[in-house]
Design an enzyme around this catalytic site. Structure first.
Site, mmCIF file in Angstrom:
data_model
loop_
_atom_site.group_PDB
_atom_site.id
_atom_site.type_symbol
_atom_site.label_atom_id
_atom_site.label_comp_id
_atom_site.label_asym_id
_atom_site.label_seq_id
_atom_site.Cartn_x
_atom_site.Cartn_y
_atom_site.Cartn_z
ATOM 1 N N LYS A 66 0.693 48.192 41.911
ATOM 2 C CA LYS A 66 -0.348 48.478 40.912
ATOM 3 C C LYS A 66 -1.265 47.273 40.832
ATOM 4 O O LYS A 66 -0.790 46.134 40.718
ATOM 5 C CB LYS A 66 0.312 48.702 39.539
ATOM 6 C CG LYS A 66 -0.655 49.039 38.437
ATOM 7 C CD LYS A 66 -0.763 50.527 38.234
ATOM 8 C CE LYS A 66 -1.964 50.943 37.417
ATOM 9 N NZ LYS A 66 -3.254 50.923 38.140
ATOM 10 N N LYS A 102 -3.070 44.371 44.838
ATOM 11 C CA LYS A 102 -4.477 44.097 44.517
ATOM 12 C C LYS A 102 -5.311 44.416 45.736
ATOM 13 O O LYS A 102 -4.802 44.406 46.859
ATOM 14 C CB LYS A 102 -4.664 42.620 44.153
ATOM 15 C CG LYS A 102 -5.872 42.339 43.291
ATOM 16 C CD LYS A 102 -5.599 42.586 41.831
ATOM 17 C CE LYS A 102 -6.840 42.364 40.987
ATOM 18 N NZ LYS A 102 -6.528 42.410 39.558
ATOM 19 N N THR A 186 -7.904 45.663 27.909
ATOM 20 C CA THR A 186 -7.593 44.274 28.262
ATOM 21 C C THR A 186 -7.974 43.341 27.114
ATOM 22 O O THR A 186 -7.196 42.458 26.718
ATOM 23 C CB THR A 186 -8.302 43.868 29.566
ATOM 24 O OG1 THR A 186 -7.978 44.843 30.564
ATOM 25 C CG2 THR A 186 -7.863 42.496 30.036
ATOM 26 N N ASN A 216 -16.527 43.502 31.259
ATOM 27 C CA ASN A 216 -15.605 44.378 30.538
ATOM 28 C C ASN A 216 -14.707 43.563 29.611
ATOM 29 O O ASN A 216 -14.601 43.843 28.420
ATOM 30 C CB ASN A 216 -14.780 45.173 31.571
ATOM 31 C CG ASN A 216 -13.657 45.950 30.929
ATOM 32 O OD1 ASN A 216 -12.661 45.382 30.508
ATOM 33 N ND2 ASN A 216 -13.807 47.255 30.826
HETATM 34 P P1 NAD Z 1 -16.616 42.214 35.082
HETATM 35 O O1 NAD Z 1 -17.170 42.369 36.442
HETATM 36 O O2 NAD Z 1 -16.771 43.334 34.116
HETATM 37 O O3 NAD Z 1 -17.228 40.895 34.387
HETATM 38 C C1 NAD Z 1 -17.184 39.609 34.936
HETATM 39 C C2 NAD Z 1 -18.029 38.691 34.077
HETATM 40 O O4 NAD Z 1 -17.900 37.355 34.528
HETATM 41 C C3 NAD Z 1 -19.513 39.000 34.090
HETATM 42 O O5 NAD Z 1 -20.028 38.820 32.791
HETATM 43 C C4 NAD Z 1 -20.096 37.933 34.997
HETATM 44 O O6 NAD Z 1 -21.448 37.655 34.697
HETATM 45 C C5 NAD Z 1 -19.188 36.770 34.655
HETATM 46 N N1 NAD Z 1 -19.129 35.757 35.695
HETATM 47 C C6 NAD Z 1 -19.067 35.927 37.024
HETATM 48 N N2 NAD Z 1 -19.032 34.724 37.644
HETATM 49 C C7 NAD Z 1 -19.052 33.800 36.676
HETATM 50 C C8 NAD Z 1 -19.031 32.394 36.644
HETATM 51 N N3 NAD Z 1 -19.002 31.689 37.784
HETATM 52 N N4 NAD Z 1 -19.052 31.790 35.453
HETATM 53 C C9 NAD Z 1 -19.075 32.494 34.312
HETATM 54 N N5 NAD Z 1 -19.111 33.816 34.261
HETATM 55 C C10 NAD Z 1 -19.104 34.458 35.423
HETATM 56 O O7 NAD Z 1 -15.082 41.827 35.287
HETATM 57 P P2 NAD Z 1 -13.881 41.988 34.243
HETATM 58 O O8 NAD Z 1 -13.199 43.264 34.533
HETATM 59 O O9 NAD Z 1 -14.383 41.671 32.885
HETATM 60 O O10 NAD Z 1 -12.895 40.846 34.754
HETATM 61 C C11 NAD Z 1 -12.999 39.481 34.287
HETATM 62 C C12 NAD Z 1 -11.676 38.789 34.530
HETATM 63 O O11 NAD Z 1 -10.636 39.504 33.850
HETATM 64 C C13 NAD Z 1 -11.217 38.723 35.995
HETATM 65 O O12 NAD Z 1 -10.516 37.520 36.194
HETATM 66 C C14 NAD Z 1 -10.271 39.892 36.118
HETATM 67 O O13 NAD Z 1 -9.350 39.735 37.183
HETATM 68 C C15 NAD Z 1 -9.597 39.827 34.761
HETATM 69 N N6 NAD Z 1 -8.935 41.059 34.338
HETATM 70 C C16 NAD Z 1 -9.632 42.223 34.250
HETATM 71 C C17 NAD Z 1 -8.958 43.369 33.800
HETATM 72 C C18 NAD Z 1 -9.666 44.676 33.591
HETATM 73 O O14 NAD Z 1 -9.040 45.596 33.066
HETATM 74 N N7 NAD Z 1 -10.931 44.814 33.927
HETATM 75 C C19 NAD Z 1 -7.593 43.310 33.494
HETATM 76 C C20 NAD Z 1 -6.917 42.089 33.591
HETATM 77 C C21 NAD Z 1 -7.622 40.969 34.017
#
Ligand code: NAD
Length: 411
Positions: A66, A102, A186, A216
């Site tokens: 997953k 992943k 999350t 997100n």
């Molecule tokens: P997303 O694509 O929705 O958002 C990513 C955000 O990070 C955007 O606002 C982008 O502008 C910003 N960003 C990108 N590069 C950057 C940088 N160098 N400095 C600062 N900001 C930057 O992605 P997401 O789903 O919100 O995921 C964010 C983190 O959370 C990741 O590490 C992901 O693995 C983790 N995560 C996501 C989920 C999920 O359900 N979506 C679950 C667990 C963990």
């Protein structure tokens, strides 16, 4: 160290306080399967371009693989492998019946048209569908992959396999079999973990919080803390951030960004860099963007009392030590951001049973689970006299060890 070496270093450090069998250690040192593919896509101008895609199936000890699919220019096999390893630990810590995996594609999605993006998402499924499925491997969203992209992927999978259960992908939009509460899961999960540990880590009832990233996870986090009366002093996107000691309204910040495509110029707030955001005075710092943001270079300058890791792998092991030495508590990613995979598992369960649960039911169930696991991690940290990351790994390792013993009987 690359992300995977960092992840393995975290494992070694946890094993020093919570030893496991050689067999489990060997199983966790490498992925069960890794596949790299070239995905050919017809671009809008008629040319064909190749994209590199990945799926790492790290561990199936506790259930089907997953984990999300990331679209990012820096995505590579090392990063995907590290993320798949963390998913293994996260699912075990959450106590859900899932293993860890992943996926990703090396791509700057903003350089593609909507049609090219859809063709690429479907191309990823065509490359991997034989390895996926509700009993085998269930992908979900990650950086730059949206609920809509999950719908395209799910539909492509159905077309290729004839499996109509809709349970091979999670994080789908509600219109194509998604779960209520998945979008917020999350960030809501991060908030529940914070609430469960708040008094343990010595924070007051109302706190100031700085959030890096407003996708997100980061956007959702800013909203939920703001809605509960906390002061969001900083938010950022990939280009830079905003700081206001008196607090930002997350909705107003998001609207401004939509209109101006940038945060620069937002009224009554200082425009700062992402590096500056990390070093602001606040109670809670939430990295919610990418890996390796807090390193030995800036850990000494972190002023937050607590780091709530909603991104995966945002803190290096060297930084962990510096923060620990300064008395900063790090609430580790595998606990803090596990709300997403937990609700993904609820979505998979609903799809398989043909049910649709209310948002309240989903989030109530999530809160109960995360309260319990946060307490488990806290108790483990007290018992082992160690930090929360090692303690979270220890809780996960304990469960993986049981699964490894069962698996060994079948060998
Ligand atoms: P997303 O694509 O929705 O958002 C990513 C955000 O990070 C955007 O606002 C982008 O502008 C910003 N960003 C990108 N590069 C950057 C940088 N160098 N400095 C600062 N900001 C930057 O992605 P997401 O789903 O919100 O995921 C964010 C983190 O959370 C990741 O590490 C992901 O693995 C983790 N995560 C996501 C989920 C999920 O359900 N979506 C679950 C667990 C963990």
């Amino acid at each position: 160290m690359n992300a995977f070496e960092e992840a393995q270093e975290q494992l070694r450090r946890s094993l020093a306080v919570f030893p496991v069998s050689d067999e489990l250690h060997a199983r966790l040192a490498r992925a069960e399967r890794e596949v790299t593919v070239s995905i050919p896509i017809t671009m809008d101008d008629g040319s064909v371009r190749m994209f590199e895609g990945y799926r790492v199936q790290y561990s199936s000890l506790r259930g089907p693989y997953k984990g999300g699919v990331r679209f990012h220019p820096q995505a590579d096999i090392n990063e995907v492998r590290a993320l798949a390893f963390w998913m293994t630990m996260k699912c075990a810590l959450a106590g859900i019946p899932m293993g860890g995996g992943k996926g990703g594609i090396t791509v700057e999605p903003r350089s593609l048209s909507a049609q090219e993006l859809e063709r690429l998402a479907r191309g990823w499924v065509r490359a991997f569908y034989a390895l996926l499925g509700p009993d085998q491997d269930i992908p979900a969203p990650d950086v730059n992959t949206t609920p809509e992209i999950m719908c395209w992927m799910s539909e492509e999978y159905e077309k290729l396999t004839g499996d109509t259960r809709n349970a091979a992908f999670t994080g789908k939009a509600l219109t194509c079999g998604g779960s209520e509460g998945r979008g917020a899961a999350t960030s809501a999960g991060g908030f529940y973990v914070f609430e469960a540990l708040r008094t343990h880590v010595g924070l007051p009832e109302h706190i100031t919080i700085a959030v890096q990233g407003m996708g997100n996870v980061g956007g959702g986090t800013a909203h939920i803390f703001h809605e509960h009366g906390h002061t969001v002093v900083a938010m950022s996107d990939s280009k830079g951030g905003l700081y206001s000691a008196s607090g930002l309204n997350p909705k107003a910040v998001e609207n401004y960004k939509k209109e101006h495509k940038s945060l620069e110029g937002f009224p009554d707030a200082e425009y700062i860099s992402n590096e500056e955001l990390l070093e602001l005075p606040c109670d809670v710092l939430v990295p919610a963007a990418l890996e390796n943001q807090i390193t030995r270079n800036n850990a000494g300058k972190i002023q937050a009392k607590v780091v709530l890791e909603l991104a995966n792998g945002p803190t290096s092991t060297e930084a962990d030590d510096i923060l620990f030495g300064k008395g900063v508590t790090v609430i580790p990613d595998i606990l803090a951001n596990s709300g997403g995979v937990v609700v993904s598992t609820y979505e998979w369960e609903q799809n398989l049973k043909g049910e649709h649960w209310s948002e309240k039911d989903v989030l109530d169930k999530l809160r109960v689970l995360l309260n319990r696991e946060s307490e488990n991690v806290w108790e483990m940290s007290v018992k082992l006299e160690t930090d929360l990351r090692r303690a979270a790994f220890a809780v996960a390792l304990e469960r993986l060890e049981k699964a490894a013993k069962l698996a060994a009987q079948a060998l």
